[in-house]
Structure formats: C-alpha cells, structure tokens
Scaffold this active site. Structure first.
Site, short mmCIF file in Angstrom:
data_model
loop_
_atom_site.label_atom_id
_atom_site.label_comp_id
_atom_site.label_asym_id
_atom_site.label_seq_id
_atom_site.Cartn_x
_atom_site.Cartn_y
_atom_site.Cartn_z
N SER A 14 0.95 -1.29 -0.01
CA SER A 14 0.22 -0.04 -0.02
C SER A 14 0.77 1.37 0.07
O SER A 14 1.94 1.32 0.57
CB SER A 14 -0.80 0.01 1.34
OG SER A 14 -1.26 1.22 1.34
N GLU A 74 0.31 3.57 1.71
CA GLU A 74 0.49 3.96 3.22
C GLU A 74 1.81 3.74 3.67
O GLU A 74 2.28 4.28 4.78
CB GLU A 74 -0.77 3.23 4.11
CG GLU A 74 -2.08 3.53 4.27
CD GLU A 74 -2.19 5.06 4.88
OE1 GLU A 74 -1.86 5.13 6.10
OE2 GLU A 74 -2.61 6.32 4.21
N TYR A 80 -1.83 0.24 10.89
CA TYR A 80 -2.21 -0.29 9.68
C TYR A 80 -0.86 -0.50 8.64
O TYR A 80 -0.32 -1.32 7.89
CB TYR A 80 -3.36 0.09 8.39
CG TYR A 80 -3.25 -0.09 7.43
CD1 TYR A 80 -4.03 -1.35 7.15
CD2 TYR A 80 -2.93 0.60 6.29
CE1 TYR A 80 -4.08 -1.79 5.42
CE2 TYR A 80 -3.04 0.26 4.81
CZ TYR A 80 -3.56 -1.02 4.39
OH TYR A 80 -3.96 -1.32 3.32
#
Ligand code: NAP
Ligand code: GDD
Length: 348
Positions: A131, A133, A155
């Site tokens: 991701s 992220e 996460y």
C-alpha cells in the site's frame, strides 16, 4: 493448461474485481472466506454458481489469515499456480483502535502464507497487496519504488512488515513473490466507511432527502485516487511478469478530500458546504497528508495504464449510489403506504 488462482480477501472490493478478471481470463478461482454470522458475499454473488454444478470455476473455502493450519490445508487442496494475498484489516482509522489485531492479519498474515508455501513445497507465484500507506509522511513527492517508507498508522506498520517479508522470501528462498504498492483505488464496491464511498453514499442520500448532514474528518488530506477495476489488472500483470519485483501502481494525480466533496455534490447540483460538518471523531492520531504516485515502472515494464479518470470515478460511483438511494426511497415509500393502509384497515 488452465491456471488455478487462490485469493485471500475475495469478499472485499479488490478480491471481487480480481475474481471477475481471472475468471474472464480462463482461470479456476478459489477464494478464502471467513465464517460470519450473516452473509457477506454480496460482491461476488453474481459470480458464484452452485458448487455441485459441473464446470464451476469459482469455489469458496473457509480459512483465515490468523490460522496457519487452514492456509496449509487450503494450499495442499488447491495446489494454486498463483496466490493473491489481498486479505487484511484494511481500514487505517480502525487500525488505531485494534493495532494488535491489525498486525496479526495485515502483517503476519503474509508470513503465514509464505511459510505455508515453503512447508508444502508447492511453488505458486505470490502477490502481496502492499500500500501507498507505506510512504506515510512521505520523504519525497511523487513516490516511487525507491522512496523510503515512513508509515503513520498501525495499518501502515503492518503493511511494512508484509512488504519486507515478501521481499525477504524472494531473496532467501527464490520464491516468485512480488509487491504491488497500490495507491488508493475506489469503486461502486468500495466499503462505505472509506472516504470516497462515504461521500458518494451521503451526497446521493441527501439529494433524495434521505439524510440531512454528512460528518467528515480532515478535508485537506490529498490522495492519488484510481478505479479498482483498473488496479486489479495491474495485479495480474505483476503476477505474470518475467521476474518477481515490486511496483508502484497509481494515476499520477492527487486531489484533496475537499475536491472529492466539491465534485460529487457539484455533480448532483448541490452545494457541499451546506451539508458537511466536521466531526473530530474522524481525525486520526497521525495523518498522511499527501500521496501522489509515480507509476512509470509498471507503465514502462508491464504496459499498465489506468483507464478511469478522477472525474470518471466520481461520476460512476455517484451514478451507482444514486440508484441505490432511489431504491431506498422507493422502499420507504412502499413501507409508508403499507403502514398507512394498515392504519386505514385498522380503523375499519
Ligand atoms: P477490503 O474491501 O477491506 O477487503 C478486505 C478483505 O480481507 C475482505 O475480503 C475481508 O473479509 C478479508 N479479511 C479480513 N480479515 C481477514 C482474515 N483474518 N482472514 C482472511 N481474510 C480476511 O479491502 P480492499 O480495498 O479490497 O483491499 C484489498 C487489499 O489491498 C487489502 O490488503 C488492502 O489493505 C490493500 N490495499 C487496498 C488499497 C485500496 O485503496 N483499496 C490500496 C492499497 C492496498 P471479510 O469480507 O470477511 O471482512
Ligand atoms: N474514512 C474517512 N472518513 N476518511 C476521512 C474522513 C472520513 O469521514 N474525512 C476525511 N478523511 C480522510 C482521511 O483522514 C484520509 O486522509 C483520507 O480521507 C482517505 O481516507 P480513507 O478513504 O479511509 O483511505 P486511506 O487513505 O486512509 O486508506 C485507504 O487507502 C490505502 C492506500 O493508500 C485504504 O484502502 C487502505 O487499505 C489503503 O492501503
């Protein structure tokens, strides 16, 4: 020869599109599902056939990324050519509430799969759903495969572990294991608590008088938003490349949450500022302010191109949710009519 793919997270947004694409390409597809107290296969129901029917090419098996023995059993049973590990606790805000669980599923889930591959001796290709992220408080813009990671949530930290363990098993054991570092991608199948869908659901319900207000968090955050159907094509290309490798997948455009609101409400001829209020509940302990991906590598090496633009994405999601809102309004009207009728009959 027919290829067999195994997908974790098949009931999610990406899993459902990927299953569709792989079936179209002639694969036999197995999906891992979790036991749930109510049905949660809405996104794949249109693909599912009676498992007793001859020629069924989509099959669902119970398993869990927190349960290595189930992954081992499934691998032995399915003997897949390709494994797509899309299963995750995928909500960034929620990961602050359940950090340990997020680490288990989103982080350790990947190594459970990789160990199952090693232990069974089966040699499938492995795709890890990494991701943007990972970039978090990004060191540079745009972000490429070479940009250092600085995750900003439990996460993101769990995804960093899953990313590195995938690289590590490739380097240590020669597995065909690749990471797709995907930037945000949305669709009409997006979960309703992610910002894009939260906006399109609320704006369309407001349009039809089903809701008055929309409560939001940080409107200044910027994301590189693409269409999920385009992104699962990239997953397949990464899995079918000559060599395992890691790729950024993004549109190369960034927009703020405020712009997403303006576009969606504007498309419905509404002024978003009349309906949106800020609720600090939706702020995150640490925010990712700006994501913008440079997908030159996947474009150049694998020929991937996103097809749906930002405007196209807003339009297709809003059109879909407007239909949903109309159905809801009609159902309410029917219920109202039947209650009124009952009241009339009652007085007779
Ligand atoms: P999603 O809609 O939230 O789907 C997540 C899937 O994971 C669901 O099928 C869920 O099953 C399953 N799952 C959750 N916990 C599990 C467990 N313990 N064992 C097995 N399966 C489990 O996510 P998505 O948007 O499709 O994203 C797919 C993957 O890509 C995720 O790993 C996500 O983190 C990653 N990713 C997404 C984006 C994005 O913008 N969408 C960007 C980059 C990376 P239930 O239906 O039973 O809950
Ligand atoms: N969910 C949500 N709800 N987000 C809001 C809200 C709100 O009411 N108001 C503002 N935001 C902001 C968030 O603070 C964030 O900056 C941005 O909108 C996007 O939030 P999400 O749609 O929840 O997605 P995300 O970027 O945190 O995470 C998604 O994309 C990642 C890829 O970058 C998820 O799909 C992750 O699984 C994925 O890895």
């Amino acid at each position: 020869m027919t290829k067999t793919a195994l997908i974790s997270g098949i009931t999610g947004q990406d899993g459902s599109f990927l299953a569709e694409v792989l079936l179209e390409k002639g694969y036999d597809v197995y999906g891992i599902i979790r036991r749930s107290s109510s049905f949660n296969t809405d996104r794949i129901d249109h693909l599912y056939q009676d498992p007793h029917e001859k020629g069924t090419r989509l099959r669902l098996l119970y398993g869990d990324l927190n349960d290595s023995s189930s992954l081992n059993t499934i691998l032995r049973q399915v003997q897949p050519d390709e494994i797509y590990n899309l299963g995750a606790q995928s909500h960034v805000r929620v990961s602050f509430d359940i950090p340990e669980y997020t680490g288990e599923v989103t982080g350790l889930g990947a190594v459970r799969f990789l160990e199952a591959i090693r232990e069974t001796g089966i040699k499938p290709r492995f795709y890890q759903a990494s991701s943007s992220e990972l970039f978090g408080n990004a060191f540079e813009t745009p972000q490429t495969e070479a940009t250092p990671f600085h995750p900003r949530s439990p996460y993101g930290c769990a995804k960093a572990y899953a990313y590195y363990i995938t690289v590590n098993y490739r380097e240590s054991y020669g597995l065909f294991a690749s990471n797709g570092i995907l930037f945000n991608h949305e669709s009409e199948r997006r979960g309703e608590t992610f910002v894009s869908r939260k906006i399109t659901r609320a704006a369309t319900r407001i349009k039809l008088g089903l809701q008055d207000k929309l409560y939001m968090g940080n409107l200044d955050a910027r994301r590189d938003w693409g269409y999920a159907r385009d992104y699962v094509e990239a997953m397949w290309l990464i899995m079918n490349a000559d060599e395992p490798d890691d790729y950024v997948v993004a549109t190369g455009e960034t927009h703020s949450v405020r712009e997403f609101l303006e576009k969606t409400f504007g498309y419905l001829d509404l002024d978003w500022e009349k309906y949106v209020e800020i609720d600090p509940r939706y702020f995150r302990p640490a925010e990712v302010d700006l994501l913008l991906g440079d997908a030159s590598k996947v474009r150049r090496q694998l020929g991937w191109e996103p097809k749906v633009t930002f405007d196209g994405l807003v339009k297709l999601m809003t059109d879909y949710d407007l239909q949903l809102a109309k159905q809801e309004a009609e159902a309410r009207e029917l219920k109202h009519t039947s209650t009124t009728n009952k009241a009339r009959w009652g007085s007779m």
